[in-house]
Design an enzyme around this catalytic site. Structure first.
Site, PDB file in Angstrom:
ATOM      1  N   GLU A 105       0.842  -1.201   0.000  1.00  0.00           N
ATOM      2  CA  GLU A 105       0.000   0.000   0.000  1.00  0.00           C
ATOM      3  C   GLU A 105       0.876   1.250   0.000  1.00  0.00           C
ATOM      4  OE1 GLU A 105      -1.989  -1.874   3.094  1.00  0.00           O
ATOM      5  OE2 GLU A 105      -3.983  -1.309   2.386  1.00  0.00           O
TER       6      GLU A 105
ATOM      7  N   THR B 185      -8.764   0.829 -19.326  1.00  0.00           N
ATOM      8  CA  THR B 185      -8.418  -0.507 -18.854  1.00  0.00           C
ATOM      9  C   THR B 185      -7.134  -0.894 -19.594  1.00  0.00           C
ATOM     10  OG1 THR B 185      -9.890  -1.340 -20.553  1.00  0.00           O
ATOM     11  CG2 THR B 185     -10.725  -1.342 -18.304  1.00  0.00           C
TER      12      THR B 185
ATOM     13  N   LYS C  44      -7.910  -4.400 -23.082  1.00  0.00           N
ATOM     14  CA  LYS C  44      -8.707  -4.456 -24.327  1.00  0.00           C
ATOM     15  C   LYS C  44      -7.733  -4.367 -25.505  1.00  0.00           C
ATOM     16  CE  LYS C  44     -12.975  -2.783 -22.224  1.00  0.00           C
ATOM     17  NZ  LYS C  44     -12.760  -2.072 -20.952  1.00  0.00           N
TER      18      LYS C  44
HETATM   19  N1  DSN Z   1     -17.265  -4.318 -20.119  1.00  0.00           N
HETATM   20  C1  DSN Z   1     -16.535  -3.458 -21.001  1.00  0.00           C
HETATM   21  C2  DSN Z   1     -16.940  -3.612 -22.416  1.00  0.00           C
HETATM   22  O1  DSN Z   1     -17.225  -4.730 -22.801  1.00  0.00           O
HETATM   23  O2  DSN Z   1     -16.965  -2.660 -23.171  1.00  0.00           O
HETATM   24  C3  DSN Z   1     -16.592  -2.052 -20.589  1.00  0.00           C
HETATM   25  O3  DSN Z   1     -16.210  -1.988 -19.269  1.00  0.00           O
END
Ligand code: DSN
Length: 455
Positions: free
Chosen positions: A47, A242, A245
Site C-alpha cells: 500500500e 483498462t 482491451k
Molecule cells: N465491459 C466493457 C466492455 O465490454 O466494453 C466495458 O467496461
C-alpha cells in the site's frame, strides 16, 4: 489430486482455441504478460507509492531504492518499487502523460478515483449516456456514479457521431465540473479539439476549472499504436483506461494525467495543475487498498510490448480488419450503426437488418463458436432484449486473421442470421442444430490454424 478448477481452466483453453473471439473488449495476452501475472509478486503487500516517483531527474540507484524514503506502509519494497516505477515510466512515455497511476484494479476503479479526486458529492458531470454508447460508470442510474454525482448525458447523431451541438449546449447550460468523453460502443474518432474549446468556454463562463477527462478503455491500444488520436495531445487533463482491451495487457486499470507530481503524503490545492497528486491520493487511500503488484508487473510488460514497432502494425491491422469486416457485412445486407467503423468496433442493428433481436443472434453465434455480445442501440428503450450486437477485431487480429478471414467471417454471420430468421426464437434454434454444427466445424478448422498465445 489436482484441484478440479484446473479441468475447467483446460476446458476454457479449448473454447478459446477452437472459437473466434469477437467481443471488442477482449484480447489474448502474450505469454510474458501471463508469466508476470502468475508470479510470486502476488505475495506482497505494498500500500502506498514508490519513492520519488515522477520527480524530474529521478534515477534508479541503490541509494535511491534503499535509503531515500518511499511512501509505502510495509517494508520489503525494494523490488516492488522498481517494478512500479518502470510501469509508471513506460505508461507515461507510451501515452505522452506527465504522470501515471498504475494501481487501479479496473476501469471502473480508475473512473471512480478520478471522480473522487475532483468532485464533491452532487457536482455535475457531462458524459455520454449509456444508450448512446457510454459506459455504466459514466452515470448509469444503477451505479454509484449516478447516486453520488449529478450526471447529465449527451447523445449521438443519426450517423453515429457525438452530437457536439447537444454536448455544447448542455455544457453551457449545466456548467459541469467534468466533461467526460468515453464509451464502450462508439465507432468514430472524437473531435478532441472541439471538446477542449467547449471546456474553455464553460470555464470562462462559470469561473471554475473544468476537468477534461477521456475514458479511452476501448481504444487505448489504438492510441498506443499511433492509429487513433491521443486526447492528452489535445488539451485533456486525464485519460483513464483498462489495460486489457486493445492495449492487450492484464485485466486492470490505468490513469494518465497532465500536471505536476508532488508528494502524495500532503493534500495539494484543488487545481487542475495538481491533478496527478489528487488522483494518487484518490486511488490510495481514497478508494483502494493494496495494489496488485503481479498485475502491475504485467502492465509494465504490456506497456513495453505496446511501445514496439510490431504493436503499431498490430493496431493498424485491427482497424483494417474492422473496416473490411464492416464492408463485407454491409454487402450482405447487415445494417450498421454509423454505417461502418473508424476503430476496432462494429455495432449491428440486427432488428432493423433481419427482424430479430440481438440476444437471439448472440446465442446462435455462440453455438457456432463465434463470440460477441448483444448490445443496445441508441433508439432502444430497454437494455434487456437489445436490438443490436457489438463485435470487434482486437482478439482475432492478435491471432493473425486478415482480409480473407474477415470475408469468411461475414459469410458465416450471414448464414447464422438466415438460420435465426427461420428459427425465430432461442428455443427453436435446436431444430437447426445440424446446420449450426456444420458451421461450427468450419469455424473450428479455421480457428485452429491461428494459435492463441499461451494456449
Ligand atoms: N465491459 C466493457 C466492455 O465490454 O466494453 C466495458 O467496461
Amino acid at each position: 489430486m489436482k484441484d478440479p478448477v484446473f479441468d475447467l481452466i483446460n476446458q476454457e483453453k479449448t473454447r478459446q482455441k477452437e472459437g473466434l473471439e469477437l467481443i471488442p473488449s477482449e484480447n489474448y495476452v502474450s505469454e510474458t504478460v501471463l508469466e508476470a501475472m502468475g508470479s510470486i509478486l502476488t505475495n506482497k503487500y505494498s500500500e502506498g507509492y514508490p519513492s520519488f516517483q515522477g520527480i524530474p531527474g529521478w534515477k534508479e540507484s541503490k541509494i535511491a531504492t534503499e535509503i531515500l524514503p518511499n511512501y509505502r506502509y510495509y517494508g520489503g519494497q525494494a523490488n516492488i518499487d522498481r517494478i512500479e516505477r518502470l510501469a509508471i515510466a513506460r505508461a507515461c512515455q507510451l501515452f505522452h502523460a506527465d504522470h501515471a497511476n498504475v494501481q487501479p484494479h479496473s476501469g471502473a476503479q480508475a473512473n471512480t478515483a478520478v471522480y473522487y479526486a475532483w468532485l464533491k458529492p452532487g457536482d455535475t458531470v457531462l458524459g455520454m449516456s449509456l444508450p448512446a454508447g457510454g459506459h455504466l460508470t459514466h452515470g448509469a442510474k444503477v451505479t454509484m456514479s449516478a447516486k453520488v454525482y449529478n450526471f447529465i448525458g449527451y447523445g449521438v447523431t443519426d450517423d453515429g457521431d457525438i452530437d457536439y451541438d447537444e454536448l455544447e449546449s448542455l455544457a453551457l447550460e449545466y456548467h459541469p465540473k467534468i466533461i467526460l468523453i468515453g464509451y464502450s460502443a462508439f465507432m468514430k474518432i472524437p473531435d478532441f479539439d472541439r471538446i477542449a474549446t467547449i471546456r474553455d468556454r464553460v470555464a470562462n463562463e462559470s469561473g471554475h476549472e473544468v476537468l477534461l477527462m477521456a475514458d479511452m478503455a476501448h481504444v487505448a491500444g489504438l492510441i498506443a499504436g499511433g492509429v487513433h488520436e491521443n486526447p492528452l495531445d489535445h488539451g485533456f487533463d486525464v485519460m483513464t483506461t483498462t489495460t486489457h482491451k486493445t492495449l492487450r495487457g492484464p485485466r486492470g486499470g490505468l490513469i494518465l494525467s497532465r500536471g505536476k507530481v508532488t508528494s502524495p503524503l500532503k493534500r495539494p490545492e484543488h487545481t487542475l495543475d495538481n491533478i496527478p497528486t489528487l488522483i494518487d491520493r484518490a486511488v490510495f487511500p481514497g478508494t483502494q487498498g493494496g495494489p496488485l503488484e503481479h498485475i502491475i508487473a504485467a502492465k509494465a510488460v504490456a506497456f513495453g510490448e505496446a511501445a514496439r514497432p510490431d504493436f503499431q502494425e498490430y493496431a493498424n491491422s485491427i482497424v483494417n480488419n474492422a473496416k473490411i469486416l464492416a464492408n463485407e457485412l454491409i454487402k450482405l445486407d447487415f445494417i450498421l450503426q454509423g454505417n461502418g467503423t473508424d476503430n476496432h468496433l462494429i455495432l449491428i442493428d440486427v432488428q432493423e437488418s433481419f427482424g430479430f433481436d440481438g440476444k437471439l443472434y448472440e446465442r446462435a453465434l455462440d453455438m457456432v463458436g463465434l463470440t460477441l455480445n448483444a448490445n443496445s442501440l441508441p433508439h432502444d428503450q430497454a437494455a434487456f432484449r437489445p436490438s443490436g450486437v457489438r463485435l470487434g477485431t482486437p482478439a482475432i487480429t492478435t491471432r493473425g486473421l486478415g482480409a480473407t478471414e474477415m470475408k469468411q467471417l461475414a459469410l458465416w454471420m450471414k448464414k447464422v442470421a438466415d438460420i435465426c430468421i427461420e428459427a425465430g426464437s432461442e428455443e427453436d434454434l435446436a431444430k437447426f442444430s445440424a446446420e449450426l454444427d456444420a458451421i461450427h466445424d468450419e469455424v473450428r478448422t479455421l480457428a485452429l490454424k491461428f494459435p492463441v498465445p499461451g494456449v
